[in-house]
Design a protein around this motif. Sequence first.
Motif, PDB file in Angstrom:
ATOM      1  N   VAL A 273      -3.832 -17.862  -1.557  1.00 23.69           N
ATOM      2  CA  VAL A 273      -3.676 -17.025  -2.748  1.00 23.69           C
ATOM      3  C   VAL A 273      -3.140 -15.661  -2.315  1.00 23.69           C
ATOM      4  CG1 VAL A 273      -4.817 -15.947  -4.717  1.00 23.69           C
ATOM      5  CG2 VAL A 273      -5.573 -18.195  -3.914  1.00 23.69           C
ATOM      6  N   LEU A 274      -2.083 -15.219  -2.993  1.00 22.94           N
ATOM      7  CA  LEU A 274      -1.538 -13.879  -2.784  1.00 22.94           C
ATOM      8  C   LEU A 274      -2.206 -12.910  -3.751  1.00 22.94           C
ATOM      9  CD1 LEU A 274       2.260 -14.735  -2.542  1.00 22.94           C
ATOM     10  CD2 LEU A 274       0.902 -13.718  -0.706  1.00 22.94           C
ATOM     11  N   TYR A 275      -2.409 -11.691  -3.274  1.00 23.14           N
ATOM     12  CA  TYR A 275      -2.993 -10.647  -4.119  1.00 23.14           C
ATOM     13  C   TYR A 275      -2.092  -9.422  -4.128  1.00 23.14           C
ATOM     14  CZ  TYR A 275      -7.400 -13.196  -4.404  1.00 23.14           C
ATOM     15  OH  TYR A 275      -8.357 -14.140  -4.659  1.00 23.14           O
ATOM     16  N   ALA A 276      -1.878  -8.886  -5.337  1.00 21.54           N
ATOM     17  CA  ALA A 276      -1.227  -7.593  -5.510  1.00 21.54           C
ATOM     18  C   ALA A 276      -2.311  -6.629  -5.958  1.00 21.54           C
ATOM     19  CB  ALA A 276      -0.122  -7.686  -6.551  1.00 21.54           C
ATOM     20  N   GLY A 277      -2.777  -5.788  -5.050  1.00 27.79           N
ATOM     21  CA  GLY A 277      -3.976  -5.022  -5.334  1.00 27.79           C
ATOM     22  C   GLY A 277      -5.134  -5.992  -5.468  1.00 27.79           C
ATOM     23  N   GLY A 278      -5.913  -5.866  -6.519  1.00 27.45           N
ATOM     24  CA  GLY A 278      -7.055  -6.753  -6.710  1.00 27.45           C
ATOM     25  C   GLY A 278      -6.767  -7.972  -7.557  1.00 27.45           C
TER      26      GLY A 278
ATOM     27  N   THR B  46       5.875  -6.735  -6.822  1.00 27.93           N
ATOM     28  CA  THR B  46       4.798  -5.883  -7.340  1.00 27.93           C
ATOM     29  C   THR B  46       4.957  -4.454  -6.866  1.00 27.93           C
ATOM     30  OG1 THR B  46       2.391  -5.557  -7.389  1.00 27.93           O
ATOM     31  CG2 THR B  46       3.325  -6.460  -5.366  1.00 27.93           C
ATOM     32  N   ASN B  47       4.406  -3.526  -7.647  1.00 27.77           N
ATOM     33  CA  ASN B  47       4.363  -2.117  -7.233  1.00 27.77           C
ATOM     34  C   ASN B  47       2.933  -1.686  -6.958  1.00 27.77           C
ATOM     35  OD1 ASN B  47       3.299  -2.014  -9.791  1.00 27.77           O
ATOM     36  ND2 ASN B  47       4.800  -0.595 -10.640  1.00 27.77           N
ATOM     37  N   ALA B  48       2.067  -2.646  -6.634  1.00 24.21           N
ATOM     38  CA  ALA B  48       0.662  -2.359  -6.348  1.00 24.21           C
ATOM     39  C   ALA B  48       0.530  -1.483  -5.102  1.00 24.21           C
ATOM     40  CB  ALA B  48      -0.109  -3.660  -6.161  1.00 24.21           C
ATOM     41  N   ALA B  49      -0.672  -0.960  -4.909  1.00 21.04           N
ATOM     42  CA  ALA B  49      -0.925  -0.102  -3.751  1.00 21.04           C
ATOM     43  C   ALA B  49      -0.873  -0.891  -2.447  1.00 21.04           C
ATOM     44  CB  ALA B  49      -2.284   0.588  -3.891  1.00 21.04           C
ATOM     45  N   TYR B  50      -1.189  -2.197  -2.510  1.00 21.64           N
ATOM     46  CA  TYR B  50      -1.168  -3.025  -1.312  1.00 21.64           C
ATOM     47  C   TYR B  50      -1.044  -4.490  -1.724  1.00 21.64           C
ATOM     48  CZ  TYR B  50      -6.015  -4.086  -2.532  1.00 21.64           C
ATOM     49  OH  TYR B  50      -7.137  -4.495  -3.196  1.00 21.64           O
ATOM     50  N   ILE B  51      -0.729  -5.345  -0.754  1.00 23.70           N
ATOM     51  CA  ILE B  51      -0.750  -6.791  -0.964  1.00 23.70           C
ATOM     52  C   ILE B  51      -1.588  -7.410   0.149  1.00 23.70           C
ATOM     53  CG2 ILE B  51       1.434  -6.856  -2.191  1.00 23.70           C
ATOM     54  CD1 ILE B  51       1.422  -8.238   1.278  1.00 23.70           C
TER      55      ILE B  51
ATOM     56  N   GLY C 240      -6.779 -11.626   4.536  1.00 26.33           N
ATOM     57  CA  GLY C 240      -7.288 -10.543   3.698  1.00 26.33           C
ATOM     58  C   GLY C 240      -6.887  -9.149   4.112  1.00 26.33           C
ATOM     59  N   THR C 241      -6.154  -9.001   5.224  1.00 20.39           N
ATOM     60  CA  THR C 241      -5.729  -7.672   5.658  1.00 20.39           C
ATOM     61  C   THR C 241      -4.770  -7.064   4.638  1.00 20.39           C
ATOM     62  OG1 THR C 241      -5.945  -8.276   7.990  1.00 20.39           O
ATOM     63  CG2 THR C 241      -4.577  -6.358   7.474  1.00 20.39           C
ATOM     64  N   GLN C 242      -5.018  -5.830   4.228  1.00 18.31           N
ATOM     65  CA  GLN C 242      -4.169  -5.164   3.250  1.00 18.31           C
ATOM     66  C   GLN C 242      -2.924  -4.596   3.925  1.00 18.31           C
ATOM     67  OE1 GLN C 242      -6.486  -2.261   1.115  1.00 18.31           O
ATOM     68  NE2 GLN C 242      -8.007  -3.760   0.419  1.00 18.31           N
TER      69      GLN C 242
ATOM     70  N   TYR D  65       4.407 -18.639   1.419  1.00 19.15           N
ATOM     71  CA  TYR D  65       4.105 -17.794   0.265  1.00 19.15           C
ATOM     72  C   TYR D  65       4.834 -16.464   0.440  1.00 19.15           C
ATOM     73  CZ  TYR D  65       0.272 -21.059  -0.733  1.00 19.15           C
ATOM     74  OH  TYR D  65      -0.470 -22.179  -1.012  1.00 19.15           O
ATOM     75  N   THR D  66       5.593 -16.047  -0.567  1.00 20.62           N
ATOM     76  CA  THR D  66       6.378 -14.815  -0.469  1.00 20.62           C
ATOM     77  C   THR D  66       5.962 -13.818  -1.546  1.00 20.62           C
ATOM     78  OG1 THR D  66       8.151 -15.608  -1.922  1.00 20.62           O
ATOM     79  CG2 THR D  66       8.331 -16.119   0.419  1.00 20.62           C
ATOM     80  N   ILE D  67       6.048 -12.557  -1.202  1.00 22.96           N
ATOM     81  CA  ILE D  67       5.767 -11.480  -2.160  1.00 22.96           C
ATOM     82  C   ILE D  67       6.539 -10.249  -1.719  1.00 22.96           C
ATOM     83  CG2 ILE D  67       3.698 -10.678  -0.926  1.00 22.96           C
ATOM     84  CD1 ILE D  67       2.474 -10.050  -3.691  1.00 22.96           C
ATOM     85  N   THR D  68       7.032  -9.479  -2.691  1.00 16.95           N
ATOM     86  CA  THR D  68       7.793  -8.263  -2.405  1.00 16.95           C
ATOM     87  C   THR D  68       7.044  -7.063  -2.961  1.00 16.95           C
ATOM     88  OG1 THR D  68       9.898  -9.454  -2.480  1.00 16.95           O
ATOM     89  CG2 THR D  68       9.979  -7.061  -2.729  1.00 16.95           C
ATOM     90  N   LEU D  69       6.830  -6.083  -2.111  1.00 13.18           N
ATOM     91  CA  LEU D  69       6.172  -4.836  -2.501  1.00 13.18           C
ATOM     92  C   LEU D  69       7.263  -3.787  -2.720  1.00 13.18           C
ATOM     93  CD1 LEU D  69       3.517  -3.358  -2.985  1.00 13.18           C
ATOM     94  CD2 LEU D  69       3.382  -2.902  -0.538  1.00 13.18           C
TER      95      LEU D  69
END
Length: 248
Positions: free
Chosen positions: A72-77, A86-91, A120-122, A144-148
């Motif tokens: 599971v990917l997380y953008a912030g919480g 995402t523009n979250a503080a962290y992923i 789980g490392t931010q 799994y890919t995500i862009t900050l």
Amino acid sequence: TNADYIKFVASDNDSGIANCFVRMPNSSYYTNYASGTQLATEGLYYFYATDKSGNSTNTVSITLDKTKPTGVLYAGGSSVSSGTATNAAYIKFIPFDAIGLANVYVKKPGSSNYENYTSGTQLTAEGRYDFYSVDKAGNVSQTYTITLDRQIPVAQLYVDDNPMDNHSYTNGGHIRFECDADKCYVMTPGNDSFSEYISGMEYYKPGKYVFYGENESGTQTQRYSIVIDHTIKSVELHNVEGGKTDGD
């Protein structure tokens, strides 16, 4: 192992094998087993055998696991799907495997190589991240890919091809809004909601226009407004007769 099947083979050179036994996955008891029988149900197996003299082998175990790990990917919480921007503080990434994970890897922005990653490392640097995991049986998860992305899109209003400030009024022939965002939106005269807008498209109708751009990550420009006004202004003269006056 992630083999197609597993089997247990017992032998005894003296009195010979009397019986073999297996405890199947999710079972709490042993049953008779024919030496060499192929078993394909995933999970943890226990085997042992006895010879005709009453001696028993040590209990041996093996886990058959053909299922790929998930994650599971997380953008912030908040959890998000793979491919999200995402523009979250962290992923962060949380992998999972019912049997057990061996390694987790990440490819960070600007890198062409994967490195070890602790679940789980931010991570806070902007750019694209790729994650995958490997379980103890050697099964490899999907990537799994995500862009900050916290960059605000660049935008500009134009009147008759000349740059114009935000919150402007004009009697020019046409206006347009240019933005490098993933999507642009406009609220046209007489409407109270935004609709999708193609960057650079021109408008000629008088009235108030409001534009903005938004990246896939959710970062937005400010609202850009401009009014086209082609109305001829009327003038009334007072204390004038025949185009002349002797007063003010």
